[in-house]
Scaffold this motif. Structure first.
Motif, mmCIF file in Angstrom:
data_model
loop_
_atom_site.group_PDB
_atom_site.id
_atom_site.type_symbol
_atom_site.label_atom_id
_atom_site.label_comp_id
_atom_site.label_asym_id
_atom_site.label_seq_id
_atom_site.Cartn_x
_atom_site.Cartn_y
_atom_site.Cartn_z
ATOM 1 N N LYS A 240 -58.456 -8.342 36.100
ATOM 2 C CA LYS A 240 -57.984 -9.632 36.606
ATOM 3 C C LYS A 240 -56.948 -9.452 37.707
ATOM 4 C CE LYS A 240 -54.753 -10.134 32.668
ATOM 5 N NZ LYS A 240 -55.391 -9.248 31.680
ATOM 6 N N VAL A 255 -57.642 -14.973 31.310
ATOM 7 C CA VAL A 255 -58.669 -15.408 32.261
ATOM 8 C C VAL A 255 -59.032 -16.863 32.002
ATOM 9 C CG1 VAL A 255 -61.051 -15.054 33.020
ATOM 10 C CG2 VAL A 255 -59.570 -13.083 32.598
ATOM 11 N N CYS A 259 -58.666 -19.849 34.810
ATOM 12 C CA CYS A 259 -59.803 -20.677 35.218
ATOM 13 C C CYS A 259 -59.578 -22.146 34.896
ATOM 14 C CB CYS A 259 -61.081 -20.167 34.557
ATOM 15 S SG CYS A 259 -61.588 -18.541 35.183
ATOM 16 N N CYS A 265 -62.212 -19.594 40.171
ATOM 17 C CA CYS A 265 -62.070 -18.192 39.776
ATOM 18 C C CYS A 265 -63.166 -17.770 38.809
ATOM 19 C CB CYS A 265 -60.707 -17.963 39.129
ATOM 20 S SG CYS A 265 -59.304 -18.290 40.235
ATOM 21 N N CYS A 266 -63.746 -18.754 38.108
ATOM 22 C CA CYS A 266 -64.803 -18.437 37.156
ATOM 23 C C CYS A 266 -66.156 -19.010 37.577
ATOM 24 C CB CYS A 266 -64.447 -18.966 35.769
ATOM 25 S SG CYS A 266 -63.114 -18.013 34.987
ATOM 26 N N TRP A 270 -63.324 -14.177 42.265
ATOM 27 C CA TRP A 270 -61.953 -13.916 41.826
ATOM 28 C C TRP A 270 -61.162 -13.450 43.042
ATOM 29 C CZ3 TRP A 270 -60.270 -15.058 36.943
ATOM 30 C CH2 TRP A 270 -58.980 -14.658 36.595
ATOM 31 N N CYS A 274 -56.468 -16.207 42.581
ATOM 32 C CA CYS A 274 -56.669 -16.068 41.130
ATOM 33 C C CYS A 274 -55.674 -15.051 40.566
ATOM 34 C CB CYS A 274 -58.099 -15.642 40.824
ATOM 35 S SG CYS A 274 -59.363 -16.766 41.476
#
Length: 976
Positions: A240, A255, A259, A265-266, A270, A274
Motif C-alpha cells: 500500500k 486498504v 478506499c 484507489c480500489c 493505487w 492513495c
C-alpha cells in the motif's frame, strides 16, 4: 573542598602602617583571596533554580597613610610610575646596588579619602629600581582631612584585621560557579518512557497490542506512536506504500479505510494520493526517498532517475529500474545495499512521535493521541495541523481489560466494575497546539486503567484525521514501579537489530600450483600444511571460527573439483577413464560447463559463536555449530590438483548468489575468489570476459565480487575483476599469507554492510543527549557508549559513533559492536535522543549591606569578577543603592539600574577581553569603578544590590557563560 573548610583555611590579613619606618612591617597578605560560602537565595532572581550569584566581597582598610615608596619618599605614586621606577630616577645617576630589593607601593586609584594601593617589591637593575611586582592590592585611608584612624578600632567587625576595625566582608562562591540551565526547546510537558510499560504492573497482553510489531496500521501503535513504513497483508496485490494497480478493499483493514475515503484507489489505480491516505486515515507513514514515487526500499513501479541520489546510481547500472517499461524489482532493491551501502529495514516499526512532530498527511484537522503516563498525569497530544481549543474534548477512563482497547468508537454506556460505574469522563481544559502535548490529571486515574482520548462515540467528539492511535494505559505511580517523568525524546527508535545479513560465497582455487610453497617452490614428498593450499585453507578455517563472523552466512566451493556430496564437478562433466590417479572418475574441462560450480560444496548457512573442535566431529548435525563443522569438514577433505578454470568458477558462484539475493533483497550477496594463478585450461581464458562476469553480476543483481591473489596471481587482472564487480582486491604476501587472508576476509565482512541507524531528519536533535541500548536475545540490556569517530573504535563490542558530531544524519556501530548485534538474531536496539537544549538569559542578584561605625559612612569602591564567556556569550553587571534594603523587594524601574561592567570575550564590538576583571586590570574597564558609576550621594548609601545577567551564545547551544567569582570592596569614610 567544602565551603566551610575552604573558608577556614583562608584569612584576610591586613597590617597597620603605624610607623614611618616601613622596613619593620611584616609582609602583607593578598586581600583579594576568595572564600567558599553557601549561596544566598534572592526572591527577585528570574531563574530561581537554586543557584546564587557569586559574590566575594573584600573590605580592606589599613592604616591612615598614603601609598608610599620604601626609600622614605612620601606621597602618592601614579600607576604608570610603578613600571619604570620613581619619578626622580635619572639614568645618569646610580640610585641603587644591582640585586638589591626594596618594598614599593603604587596607587591604583583614590576615592575621596580612600586609597587603593598595589604593594610589591622592586629589584635594582643597572643601578636603577625596576618594576614594582610580586605584590598585592590593599586599601588604606589617607592621612589628613580630620580623619582619626584609631577611632575606627571600636567596631571590630573584622577579627583578623585589628588595624582596621571597620573592615567587613561578604564571601559567596558556590561550587561550580553560576551558569545557565538549559531547557528543551518547545517542550512544556513531561512523559513516561515506553520501557515503563514493560514492567510487571502492566497487563502484558494490552502492552503488546498497543505496540504490535511489525505493524500494518495505526491501531497496532498506541501510546502516541505511529506505524513507520507499514507492512501490507499478503492478500494485497502490492504494498500500500507503492503505486500500482487498484487494491482489493478486503485485502486488509487499512486498504478498506483508504478506499472508503478515496474509492478510485480500489477501482482504478493505487496512486500517490492513495499512499497519502494511508497516512491520513491509518496513521501510518510510508517511507519516502527524496522526490521518488515510493521508497527505494520497497519493490513497485519504476522510479525516476534523479529523484534520489541512490536511485540515480542504481539506474545508471541497471536502467530497467527507472525505465517506463521496467519496474523497481527485487534486484533494484538489493542494489540499494550493495551500491549505496544503505540498510533497508523490513519496515513495520512503531515509532514515537517527537516534540513538535505532526502527521504530515493530516491537513485541516487535529489528530489526538494519548501518550505514556508518568507520575499521576498522562500526556494528551495533538498530531494534526489545527489546534484543539480548551474544553472542547475529553478523555475517558476504563478499567483494565475492558475489551475496548484500540477501538475508535468504544461503548460509553456506564457499566459496573469494582463497585463503580465505568467509563469515567475527564475534560481537557487546556489548548493543545499542533505538535504539542499537555500533561493532564484526573481523579479517575488510579491503579491500572485504559485511557482513550476523543472517542468517536462521545457526544462532544471533535473531528480528527485518525482515531486509530487514541489509546494508552495508565498505572498509578508507586514504589519501584513508579512511572517516572521526563522530557520527551526528539528521536527514538526501538527496532529489531536487523543489520543486513552478509552472505559470502567463497570460490577457492585448488589447482596444482596451490601445492607449492608461497614463494613458488615444490617440496619433496609434498608441502602439506606449509603449502599455499594448507596455509590459506587454515586462514579460511580461522575466519569461519572467529566469533566476529557470527551472524554472517558462508558457502564454499573449490575449483576444479568433484564434490561427492552433490555429485557435481566444477567445471565440466564427470566420466570414468584412466587418468593421473589410475582408473576412476574424472571431469572434462573441455565442456566449459559452469552449472556444477553453481552448486556449493557447503551451501549458505549462518555461523554461530560456538567453537567446534579440530578435527570436527564426523556427524556435524550434532555439532554446536553445524555450519562451521560442515565448512571445516569440506576444507579438510580437499587437496590441490588440476588447472585453473576461473571463468566457469566465477560464473557459477555469481549465478548462485544472484539467485539468492533475488529472493532475499534486503541482505547482501558477496563472492570471494581466492586464487594463486592466472586462468588456464580448456575454457575461456580471456581476462576481460572473466571481469565481465563480475561486472554483470554487480550491475544486474547487486552481487559484489572480491578477489584475493597469492603466488603467481596476476594482481592487475584480479584488481580489474574486483573493480568491475564493485568490490576490492587483496594481495597476500609470501611471508604471512595466513594472517593476510584472515585480515582480508575480516575486511570484506566488515565493509560489505554498514551498521548504520539512520536518524530522523524532520526534527532537530541534541547530539549530546543520546542513549543506545542493546537488548540481547536472552533479554540482557547493555548501554552502548559513544566514541568521537571511527578511529576511536576499540575491540570492545559496545561502541558507536556519529557521522557528524554536530549535525549527525546517522549513527554507526563500531565493527566489534556490529558483529555482536549481527550475531544475535533475536536482539533489539533502542535509540533515544533528546531535544535541542536552548538557553535563555537569567538574572542573579545579591544584596550587600555595609555597616560602618558612628561618624563614618560606607563608600562603595570597586567591582571585580572571574568568569568564562565562550563564543559571544557575555555577563552584564548592573546595580543600585539604597538607604533602605526593603527597596530591593520591588523590581527595578526602567532607568533605575546603573551599568557597572560587562564580562565578555574578544568579539565585536569588544576589542579587549574582560572575561576576568581584576584589580590590576585590564584597563580602562577593570576594575569597575563603583565610586564613579554611582556618584554621590548614591555611592554612600549603605545598601547595594548587584545584578548579573548571563546571556547565552548565539552560535551554539553549549556556549554558556560561567560566573566563578564576584568581588566588591567598600570603605568606611569619615562624615566629619
Amino acid at each position: 573542598m567544602s565551603n566551610g573548610t575552604l573558608a577556614a583555611t583562608v584569612a584576610l590579613a591586613l597590617f597597620c602602617l603605624c610607623e614611618r619606618d616601613e622596613t619593620k612591617l611584616p609582609k602583607r597578605v593578598n586581600v583579594m583571596s576568595n572564600f567558599r560560602a553557601l549561596p544566598k537565595p534572592n526572591p527577585w532572581s528570574s531563574a530561581a533554580k537554586g543557584a546564587a550569584l557569586i559574590g566575594a566581597v573584600v573590605v580592606a582598610l589599613v592604616c591612615a597613610m598614603g601609598c608610599t615608596s620604601q626609600d622614605g619618599n612620601s606621597g602618592t605614586v601614579g600607576p604608570a610610575d610603578g613600571v619604570g621606577g620613581y619619578p626622580n630616577d635619572d639614568a645618569s645617576v646610580s640610585l641603587c646596588t644591582d640585586g638589591a630589593t626594596q618594598n614599593c607601593s603604587v596607587t591604583v586609584g583614590q576615592h575621596g579619602t580612600v586609597l587603593t594601593c598595589y604593594d610589591g617589591v622592586q629589584t635594582c637593575q643597572n643601578g636603577h629600581w625596576g618594576e614594582c611586582a610580586d605584590g598585592q592590592v590593599v586599601q588604606r585611608l589617607q592621612v589628613g582631612d580630620g580623619m582619626h584612624t584609631m577611632s575606627l578600632t571600636d567596631a571590630g567587625a573584622c577579627k583578623n584585621n585589628p588595624c582596621d576595625p571597620s573592615c567587613q566582608s561578604f564571601n559567596e562562591v558556590p561550587d561550580g560557579g553560576v551558569t545557565l540551565d538549559g531547557s528543551q526547546s518547545g517542550v512544556t510537558w513531561q512523559t513516561g518512557n515506553l520501557n515503563n510499560l514493560n514492567d510487571s504492573n502492566f497487563p502484558k497482553g494490552l502492552v503488546a497490542k498497543g505496540m504490535s510489531q511489525p505493524c500494518y496500521q495505526g491501531t497496532d501503535c498506541q501510546y502516541d506512536q505511529y506505524c513507520q513504513a507499514p507492512l501490507t497483508a499478503a492478500a494485497c496485490a502490492h504494498s500500500k506504500c507503492t503505486t500500482g494497480s487498484a487494491l482489493d478493499p478486503t485485502c486488509e483493514t487499512c486498504v478498506e479505510k483508504v478506499c472508503a475515503a478515496k474509492s478510485s484507489c480500489c477501482t482504478s489505480s493505487w496512486t500517490s494520493d492513495c499512499i497519502k491516505e494511508v497516512g491520513t486515515v491509518c496513521n501510518s507513514f510510508c517511507d519516502q526517498s527524496g522526490t521518488c514515487a515510493h521508497s527505494k526500499c520497497l519493490t513497485g513501479g519504476n522510479l525516476t532517475s534523479g529523484c534520489d541520489s541512490c536511485v540515480t546510481s542504481i539506474c545508471s547500472l541497471r536502467p530497467s529500474c527507472c525505465s517506463s517499461s521496467g519496474a523497481w524489482d527485487n534486484y533494484c532493491l538489493a542494489m540499494v545495499g550493495s551500491v549505496c551501502n544503505y540498510n533497508c529495514q523490513a519496515g513495520g516499526t512503531c515509532a514515537q512521535y517527537n516534540p513538535g512532530q505532526t502527521n504530515p498527511d493530516c491537513t485541516g484537522l487535529p489528530d489526538l493521541t494519548a501518550g505514556v503516563p508518568c507520575g499521576n498525569t498522562i500526556p494528551i497530544c495533538n498530531r494534526g495541523s489545527v489546534a484543539v481549543q480548551p474544553n472542547t474534548t475529553s478523555f475517558w477512563v476504563y478499567p483494565a481489560n475492558s475489551g475496548h482497547f484500540q477501538e475508535c468508537g468504544p461503548d460509553l454506556t456506564p457499566k459496573t466494575s469494582g463497585g463503580s460505574q465505568w467509563p469515567k469522563k475527564c475534560p481537557i481544559p487546556d489548548k493543545i497546539d499542533p505538535g504539542q502535548c499537555v500533561s493532564e490529571s484526573c481523579p479517575y486515574l488510579d491503579q491500572t486503567k485504559e485511557v482513550v482520548v476523543n472517542p468517536s462515540t462521545a457526544p462532544n467528539a471533535i473531528a480528527e484525521c485518525s482515531c486509530q492511535n487514541n489509546w494508552s494505559l495508565y498505572k498509578k505511580a508507586s514504589g519501584s514501579q513508579a512511572m517516572t517523568c521526563g522530557a520527551p525524546a526528539c528521536d527514538s527508535l526501538t527496532t529489531k537489530a536487523s543489520i543486513a545479513t552478509v552472505n559470502m560465497f567463497v570460490m577457492f582455487d585448488k589447482s596444482g600450483s596451490m601445492a607449492w610453497t608461497p614463494s613458488g617452490s615444490s617440496c619433496w614428498g609434498g608441502c602439506g600444511a606449509n603449502s599455499r593450499f594448507g596455509l590459506t585453507t587454515s586462514a579460511l578455517k580461522a575466519f569461519i571460527r572467529d566469533s566476529a563472523s557470527a551472524g554472517i552466512r558462508v558457502a564454499v566451493r573449490f575449483f576444479p573439483d568433484y564434490d561427492p556430496g552433490t555429485f557435481t564437478v566444477c567445471p565440466g562433466y564427470l566420466f570414468l577413464d584412466w587418468g593421473w590417479n589410475g582408473y576412476g572418475w574424472y571431469w572434462d574441462e573441455s565442456t566449459c560447463d559452469f552449472d556444477g560450480c553453481a552448486v556449493p560444496s557447503v551451501g549458505l548457512g549462518p555461523l554461530l559463536t560456538q567453537q567446534v573442535s579440530d578435527p570436527p566431529p564426523s556427524d556435524c548435525s550434532s555439532s554446536a555449530d553445524s555450519q562451521e563443522c560442515n565448512l571445516v569438514t569440506a576444507i579438510e577433505a580437499r587437496s590441490p590438483g588440476g588447472d585453473t578454470p576461473m571463468y566457469q568458477a566465477l560464473e557459477g558462484a555469481e549465478s548462485y548468489m544472484g539467485t539468492y539475493i533475488g529472493q532475499h533483497p534486503l541482505e547482501r550477496a558477496v563472492v570471494v575468489l581466492v586464487t594463486d594463478g592466472e586462468p588456464n585450461g580448456y575454457c575461456d581464458w580471456n581476462e576481460n570476459d572473466i571481469a565481465g562476469v563480475a561486472q554483470s553480476a554487480y550491475k544486474n543483481w547487486g552481487v559484489i565480487t572480491y578477489t584475493v591473489g597469492l603466488g603467481e596471481a596476476n594482481m592487475t587482472f584480479l584488481q580489474n575483476v574486483a573493480t568491475q564487480g564493485g568490490g576490492q582486491s587483496f594481495a597476500l604476501s609470501t611471508s604471512t599469507p595466513t594472517a593476510d587472508l584472515v585480515s582480508a576476509l575480516n575486511q570484506i565482512r566488515n565493509n560489505t554492510v554498514s551498521c548504520d541507524l539512520q536518524l530522523d531528519q524532520s526534527t532537530a536533535i541534541n547530539p549530546n543527549d543520546v542513549t543506545l541500548n542493546f537488548t540481547s536475545g536472552t533479554g540482557t540490556v547493555t548501554q552502548f557508549t559513544q566514541v568521537q569517530a571511527s578511529g576511536n573504535c576499540s575491540t570492545l563490542a559496545d561502541k558507536w559513533y556519529f557521522d557528524n558530531n554536530t549535525t549527525p544524519t546517522k549513527l554507526t556501530l563500531c565493527p566489534a559492536t556490529c558483529s555482536l548485534v549481527r550475531g544475535d538474531l533475536g536482539a533489539k536496539l533502542s535509540l533515544t535522543i533528546g531535544c535541542p537544549v536552548t538557553y535563555k538569559p537569567i538574572t542573579m542578584t545579591q544584596v550587600y549591606t555595609a555597616q560602618c561605625p558612628p561618624g563614618t559612612a560606607p563608600q562603595w569602591d570597586y567591582l571585580t569578577w572571574v568568569s568564562t564567556t565562550p563564543s559571544d556569550s557575555y555577563i552584564k553587571f548592573e546595580g543600585r543603592t539604597s538607604s533602605d534594603p526593603t527597596t530591593f523587594n520591588t523590581a527595578p524601574t526602567p532607568g533605575s539600574l546603573t551599568q557597572l561592567g560587562i564580562a565578555h570575550a574578544v568579539v565585536s564590538p569588544y576589542t579587549t577581553n574582560t572575561q576576568t576583571c581584576a584589580m590590576t586590570g585590564p584597563t580602562p574597564d577593570c576594575p569597575a569603578d563603583l565610586y564613579k558609576a554611582f556618584g554621590k550621594p548614591a555611592d554612600n548609601l549603605s545598601n547595594l544590590e548587584v545584578r548579573a545577567t548571563l546571556y547565552p551564545s548565539t552560535t551554539g547551544s553549549t556556549s554558556t557563560p560561567v560566573l566563578s567569582s564576584w568581588n566588591v570592596t567598600y570603605s568606611c569614610v569619615a562624615t566629619e
